[in-house]
Design a protein around this motif. Structure first.
Motif, short mmCIF file in Angstrom:
data_model
loop_
_atom_site.label_atom_id
_atom_site.label_comp_id
_atom_site.label_asym_id
_atom_site.label_seq_id
_atom_site.Cartn_x
_atom_site.Cartn_y
_atom_site.Cartn_z
N ILE A 305 -0.42 19.39 -42.67
CA ILE A 305 -1.61 19.94 -43.33
C ILE A 305 -2.67 18.85 -43.52
O ILE A 305 -3.86 19.07 -43.29
CB ILE A 305 -1.23 20.57 -44.68
CG1 ILE A 305 -0.51 21.90 -44.47
CG2 ILE A 305 -2.46 20.78 -45.56
CD1 ILE A 305 0.00 22.54 -45.73
N ALA A 306 -2.22 17.65 -43.91
CA ALA A 306 -3.17 16.53 -44.05
C ALA A 306 -3.80 16.18 -42.71
O ALA A 306 -5.00 15.88 -42.63
CB ALA A 306 -2.43 15.31 -44.62
N THR A 307 -3.01 16.25 -41.63
CA THR A 307 -3.53 15.97 -40.29
C THR A 307 -4.61 16.97 -39.91
O THR A 307 -5.71 16.59 -39.47
CB THR A 307 -2.39 16.03 -39.26
OG1 THR A 307 -1.30 15.22 -39.68
CG2 THR A 307 -2.88 15.57 -37.89
N VAL A 308 -4.31 18.24 -40.07
CA VAL A 308 -5.24 19.29 -39.66
C VAL A 308 -6.48 19.31 -40.55
O VAL A 308 -7.59 19.53 -40.07
CB VAL A 308 -4.52 20.65 -39.68
CG1 VAL A 308 -5.49 21.77 -39.38
CG2 VAL A 308 -3.38 20.66 -38.67
N PHE A 309 -6.30 19.08 -41.85
CA PHE A 309 -7.45 19.06 -42.75
C PHE A 309 -8.39 17.90 -42.38
O PHE A 309 -9.61 18.06 -42.39
CB PHE A 309 -6.99 18.93 -44.19
CG PHE A 309 -8.11 19.05 -45.19
CD1 PHE A 309 -8.67 20.29 -45.46
CD2 PHE A 309 -8.61 17.93 -45.84
CE1 PHE A 309 -9.71 20.41 -46.37
CE2 PHE A 309 -9.65 18.04 -46.74
CZ PHE A 309 -10.20 19.28 -47.01
N MET A 362 -1.20 10.18 -40.97
CA MET A 362 -1.44 11.31 -40.07
C MET A 362 -2.81 11.93 -40.31
O MET A 362 -3.42 12.48 -39.38
CB MET A 362 -0.34 12.34 -40.23
CG MET A 362 1.02 11.92 -39.65
SD MET A 362 0.96 11.44 -37.90
CE MET A 362 0.46 12.98 -37.13
N ALA A 363 -3.31 11.86 -41.55
CA ALA A 363 -4.69 12.31 -41.79
C ALA A 363 -5.67 11.46 -41.01
O ALA A 363 -6.68 11.98 -40.49
CB ALA A 363 -5.00 12.26 -43.29
N LEU A 364 -5.38 10.17 -40.89
CA LEU A 364 -6.23 9.28 -40.11
C LEU A 364 -6.23 9.68 -38.63
O LEU A 364 -7.27 9.64 -37.97
CB LEU A 364 -5.74 7.83 -40.26
CG LEU A 364 -6.66 6.73 -39.74
CD1 LEU A 364 -7.98 6.73 -40.50
CD2 LEU A 364 -5.98 5.37 -39.88
N VAL A 365 -5.06 10.08 -38.13
CA VAL A 365 -4.98 10.57 -36.75
C VAL A 365 -5.82 11.83 -36.59
O VAL A 365 -6.55 11.99 -35.60
CB VAL A 365 -3.51 10.85 -36.35
CG1 VAL A 365 -3.44 11.37 -34.91
CG2 VAL A 365 -2.65 9.60 -36.49
N GLY A 366 -5.74 12.73 -37.58
CA GLY A 366 -6.54 13.95 -37.51
C GLY A 366 -8.03 13.69 -37.58
O GLY A 366 -8.81 14.29 -36.83
N VAL A 367 -8.44 12.79 -38.46
CA VAL A 367 -9.85 12.44 -38.57
C VAL A 367 -10.35 11.84 -37.26
O VAL A 367 -11.43 12.19 -36.76
CB VAL A 367 -10.07 11.46 -39.73
CG1 VAL A 367 -11.48 10.87 -39.69
CG2 VAL A 367 -9.85 12.15 -41.07
#
Length: 499
Positions: A305-309, A362-367
């Motif tokens: 969810i953090a990745t996609v957000f 993983m949020a950094l990967v998504g960003v």
């Protein structure tokens, strides 16, 4: 005619609605897969519910893109939406796994058009400078569908039954169809040109054989069997035949001149990097978190969810910035760097850290990925001839899909083989679940956590290297600005054309 601001807003609402409908279908079904398979008595064939849909949508991308160029994107778009709705009806009526898989093939074909044609229509009626902003809004349907799809699928299945996860598409889709009939303008195609049937058959054969070979090899623990060899040979021969055909036909399915253009080629490479670097691993992250961090399934879902957000926020912000300045080169450079950094952090995280650490990584990967994911389409469209808008958009999407599907199979096989080798003797890899691990002794849990960390670490490094290749490609992207000058393709308001 030129679209007025009001008609452009109406068009955007229509395309966003349909794009969300197509993106949501895949994520909703994933949650209900076990229930569907059990009800139809086909647990061992469960994967075909997903594989048939994904393979059909992947194979048909270049076909639908070229048809959009030849017949006009409006006709293809509306036809795909009608096919998607009809297939949704038959999916809910399926009485066995074969009927459901066949209906899912038709649904996958329609879904390919729902994904591709909105981007093509935008490329035909919106100036290049404004495309990143508009495409980022439409592209937001994908991460939003990932966020809400699993929960919505579970609620519908538990409340109404699994058949309604397909039937719910029909009332929503009919409203979207009515809106699309009014909002989507007629855009002239290139009538009188012959469709490249031989190219479509050979490319479809090559892609199908390639995906099947990777899937079979990973499911069999990477042991080589005759079907895998045969599929690999078929893929190679079909790809060689496809290239030979495309060099000779007057109207190729995938114009190879795209690969001679530096800007388009780099956009294609960066699209493949996204498929390999992010989409191949995101499905396995929750299991990794459950095993290495000893969390529940619900808590482990916070990481994707953090990745996609991060991807959602990033794609909206960078799309607005790119349209405001016209500059596009900094975004893939920064984005690939951020994503590679996030994956490297994941590779070296010791087991047992607070959950917010892998969430942040993983949020950094998504960003990073969201920073350039939709901008690539706008840049490739601006570099291609207007008559090739559909085919170049399809090519960018196709390589991402192939990279994602193939790399997902490879990553899954590596994880399965690596975990089976490293597990303690008290645990059986064939029956290993998070519940079994959590019920084991503290020593066994620690050993399993270490096994998963040691197996996933090299995989994260390999995916970081894929993004490092993307950094090099992004640095080679020619400098420039998206133009504000634009002569839109001839369009007609639907009601005028009908009259």
């Amino acid at each position: 005619m030129t679209l007025t601001p009001w008609r452009l807003r109406l068009l955007l609402v229509s395309l966003l609605t349909v794009s969300f409908l197509g993106a949501l279908d895949h994520t909703v079904v994933a949650t209900s897969l076990a229930t569907i398979a059990g009800d139809l008595g086909a647990v061992q064939q469960m994967s075909w519910v997903i594989v048939s849909y994904t393979l059909a949508s992947t194979v048909m991308l270049p076909v639908i893109g070229k048809l959009g160029d030849l017949l006009g994107p409006r006709l293809v778009f509306l036809s795909c939406l009608v096919l998607f709705l009809a297939a949704s009806l038959f999916c809910g009526l399926a009485q066995d796994i074969t009927q459901l898989a066949l209906a899912r093939v038709a649904q996958g074909i329609g879904s390919a058009g729902l994904h591709l044609m909105p981007q093509t229509i935008i490329g035909s009626v919106v100036p290049p400078r404004q495309r990143p902003r508009v495409l980022s809004i439409i592209g937001a349907a994908f991460p939003i569908a990932i966020l809400v799809g699993p929960l919505l699928g579970g609620v519908i299945t538990d409340t109404f039954g699994w058949r309604w996860i397909f039937w719910v598409n029909i009332p929503v889709g009919l409203l979207a169809l009515a809106l699309a009939v009014v909002a989507v303008p007629h855009i002239d195609g290139r009538t009188g040109r012959r469709f490249d049937i031989a190219g479509a058959v050979t490319l479809g054969t090559a892609v199908t054989a390639m995906v099947l070979a990777a899937s079979w090899a990973s499911s069999d623990g990477w042991s080589i069997h005759p079907p895998i060899v045969i599929a690999g040979v078929v893929a190679f021969v079909a790809l060689a035949a496809f290239i030979s055909i495309e060099l000779r036909v007057p109207e190729p399915l995938v114009p190879l001149r795209h690969f001679a253009d530096r800007t388009i080629l780099i956009c294609i490479v960066l699209s493949a990097v996204i498929g390999v670097g992010l989409f191949s691993i995101v499905s396995y992250v929750p299991t990794y978190i459950q095993m290495a961090y000893r969390t529940s399934a619900t808590v482990s879902g916070l990481v994707p969810i953090a990745t996609v957000f991060g991807m959602l926020v990033s794609t909206l912000v960078t799309g607005w910035l790119a349209s405001r300045s016209g500059r596009y080169r900094p975004f893939p450079i920064i984005g690939t760097t951020l994503a590679a950094t996030g994956l490297l952090v994941m590779a070296f995280l010791p087991a047992g850290l607070p959950l917010w650490v892998p969430m942040a990584a993983m949020a950094l990967v998504g960003v990073g990925t969201g920073a350039f994911m939709n901008i690539l389409v706008a840049v490739a469209q601006s570099a291609a001839p207007r008559s090739d808008t559909g085919s170049v958009t399809a090519t960018v999407s196709l390589v991402r899909q192939i990279g994602s599907t193939t790399a997902t199979a490879i990553v899954g096989g590596v994880i399965g083989a690596g975990v089976a080798v490293g597990l303690p003797a008290s645990l059986d890899a064939a029956t290993l679940t998070p519940a079994v691990v959590h019920a084991s002794s503290a020593a066994a849990q620690a050993e399993v956590a270490q096994v998963y960390s040691s197996v996933l670490g090299p995989i994260f490094i390999a995916l970081a290297i894929a993004y490092a290749v993307g950094i090099v490609a992004a640095l080679l992207l020619p400098r420039g600005r998206l133009s504000e000058d634009f002569e839109p393709q001839p369009v007609t308001a639907p009601e005028t054309a009908a009259a």
